[in-house]
Design a protein around this motif. Structure first.
Motif, short mmCIF file in Angstrom:
data_model
loop_
_atom_site.label_atom_id
_atom_site.label_comp_id
_atom_site.label_asym_id
_atom_site.label_seq_id
_atom_site.Cartn_x
_atom_site.Cartn_y
_atom_site.Cartn_z
N ASN A 182 111.91 82.04 14.16
CA ASN A 182 111.92 80.61 13.81
C ASN A 182 112.67 79.74 14.82
OD1 ASN A 182 110.65 81.51 11.52
ND2 ASN A 182 112.42 81.32 10.20
N PRO B 137 110.53 77.46 19.24
CA PRO B 137 110.66 76.07 19.69
C PRO B 137 111.80 75.88 20.70
CG PRO B 137 111.42 76.29 17.41
CD PRO B 137 110.82 77.60 17.79
N GLN C 293 106.79 67.91 19.76
CA GLN C 293 106.40 68.84 18.69
C GLN C 293 107.52 69.83 18.43
OE1 GLN C 293 102.86 70.97 19.81
NE2 GLN C 293 101.64 69.11 19.89
N ASN C 294 108.07 70.36 19.51
CA ASN C 294 109.06 71.43 19.34
C ASN C 294 110.42 70.92 18.92
OD1 ASN C 294 107.85 74.21 19.94
ND2 ASN C 294 106.91 72.86 21.45
N LYS D 157 110.02 70.83 15.23
CA LYS D 157 110.10 72.18 14.66
C LYS D 157 111.55 72.64 14.62
CE LYS D 157 105.58 74.05 15.90
NZ LYS D 157 104.83 74.78 16.92
N SER E 139 113.61 71.08 11.84
CA SER E 139 113.39 71.71 10.52
C SER E 139 114.18 72.99 10.39
CB SER E 139 111.93 72.09 10.30
OG SER E 139 111.13 70.97 10.34
N VAL E 140 114.16 73.79 11.45
CA VAL E 140 114.90 75.06 11.42
C VAL E 140 116.39 74.79 11.28
CG1 VAL E 140 115.52 77.10 12.79
CG2 VAL E 140 113.15 76.33 12.72
#
Lengths: 215, 222
Positions: free
Chosen positions: B109, B113, B138-139, B142, B145-146
């Protein structure tokens, strides 16, 4: 009290179920429907905060990440079922190596193919032919390395079936079924021999019988 | 005395750094054998013999060759269990499983990214490769969120797997270090528990030594 495995319809949880069967450990399953978004429900996120499958509940003990779960059970039940962790620290080191290779070099392009070709059509998302081609090329390069390795070793880490080989089976199964990319395996003599060997284990046959894939 | 173990790869590589910090935590002497990736040494037949995917690092210890940095770190903790930081990989199966869970969470996870961002923001400019703005956006999303998940976890737990620093925290050091030198560092600073955790893990003596190895010493004045 028996360990509960969430999401048996899908491939990552099958990694866990396969290991439990190899180690002769009883288990139960709890369905999680990805297409209904059940993996993102508050109840599920309490167990697995990243919102992915699987998670296990063993009494009060909760553990996620399929490769962490299989390591835990393979070690906890070392004295029963198949030995999946090798006999020496060095053999264990090689098993860890090929488990990580599976996670970093085999799984990512294969998982993207599953998303592009099996999941997107079901959710009305357009697939990307350029990505599909790149995924295949990456996977082919990885399998070329496997071909070389399997010409000098019966299984990936050694001459004994281990967690490293087991970890490939659930997603590898998509290649020879619904992804229709069996040629990636069959074009490689040693990979082909290895795939037939590991996928004909009684444990995998049992997994397919009890938990038929939905994709 | 046993010959030092060998680590192949450039010290600035995140995966090589992961192995080096593990060896330092476990007090295992090692020899770093450079691999010049700019000259393509990692794709030459001699190197492919020890790492057939042409990636760094590779590792050798008394006749066993292992690659994949997290596998190497696990092996080092197993083989040298009784020296250095003994709790690094847990002292019982439940501790170990929790560490494995967070090591996997890092690998599946956090790593994807963050690796892309490290390449885009730190290495691409050095290599004069054009950055991909879309990929960066985009990354970043991501990774955010992580890090939200991490922030909730680190609110209840001092380190990821429990009360002690383990391999699971260690595994984040290389990528997070590079990111904290860029604008993406904001993602760490704006999450209170992640910020606290990052401050602690990045200040470990072992990691400071790796940072020294990553930057060549300034030339001494004559």
């Amino acid at each position: 009290m028996v360990v509960k495995v969430y999401g048996p319809d899908y491939a990552s949880p099958k990694r866990v179920i396969l290991c439990l069967i190899e180690k002769e450990i009883d288990y139960e399953t709890v369905d999680v429907d990805l297409f209904k978004g059940e993996h993102l429900s508050p109840q599920y996120l309490k167990l697995q905060p990243f919102g992915v499958l699987p998670v296990i509940e063993d009494g009060d003990y909760i553990l996620y990440e399929s490769r962490a779960i299989i390591r835990y059970y393979a070690e906890k039940y070392r004295s029963q079922g198949s030995e999946l962790l090798g006999k020496t620290i060095e053999e264990r080191g090689l098993i860890e190596q090929w488990l990580d290779v599976e996670a970093h070099n085999f799984q990512p392009p294969l998982y993207d193919l599953v998303v592009q070709l099996l999941i997107n059509p079901k959710t009305g998302v357009a697939s990307d032919p350029k990505r599909i081609q790149e995924d295949e090329e990456k996977l082919a390069k990885t399998l070329d390395v496997y071909e070389e390795r399997l010409s000098v070793s019966k299984y990936l880490a050694s001459d004994t079936f281990s967690l490293a080989d087991l970890s490939h089976i659930p997603f590898g199964n998509y290649l020879v079924t619904t992804l229709k990319k069996e040629y990636l395996i069959r074009d490689r003599k040693n990979v082909s021999r290895w795939w037939d060997d590991i996928s004909s284990r009684p444990s995998w046959k049992k997994v397919l019988e009890l938990h038929p894939p939905v994709l | 005395m046993a010959a030092p173990v060998k680590v192949y790869g450039p010290p600035f590589s995140t995966a090589v750094a992961r192995v080096m910090v593990t060896l330092l935590e476990k007090d295992v002497p090692f020899q770093l054998l450079p691999v010049n990736m700019a000259k393509g040494e990692h794709k030459k037949p001699d190197y492919l013999k020890i790492q057939p995917f042409g990636q760094v690092p590779a590792f050798q210890d008394e006749g066993v060759t292992i690659f994949e940095s997290r596998a190497i770190s696990r092996y080092v903790c197993d083989k040298y269990a009784n020296q250095g930081n003994r709790g690094l990989f847990g002292t019982n199966p439940l501790e170990k499983a929790s560490i494995d869970q967070w090591l996997e969470a890092e690998g599946q996870n956090f790593n994807p990214p963050s690796s892309i961002l490290v390449f885009q923001l730190t290495f691409a400019p050095r290599m004069k490769i054009k950055q991909d703005e879309n990929l960066i956006k985009q990354n970043e999303a991501k990774l955010a969120s992580v890090l939200d998940v991490y922030d909730r976890r680190l609110n209840e737990s001092r380190y990821l797997a429990g009360d002690d620093f383990t391999l699971a925290d260690l595994s984040h050091l290389p990528n997070a270090q590079y990111l904290n030198g860029t604008d993406v560092g904001e993602l760490f600073r704006t999450r209170k528990n992640v910020e606290r955790w990052w401050g602690e893990v990045s200040n470990r003596e072992s990691w400071k030594k790796v940072l020294e190895m990553q930057s060549p010493p300034a030339p001494k004045k004559a």
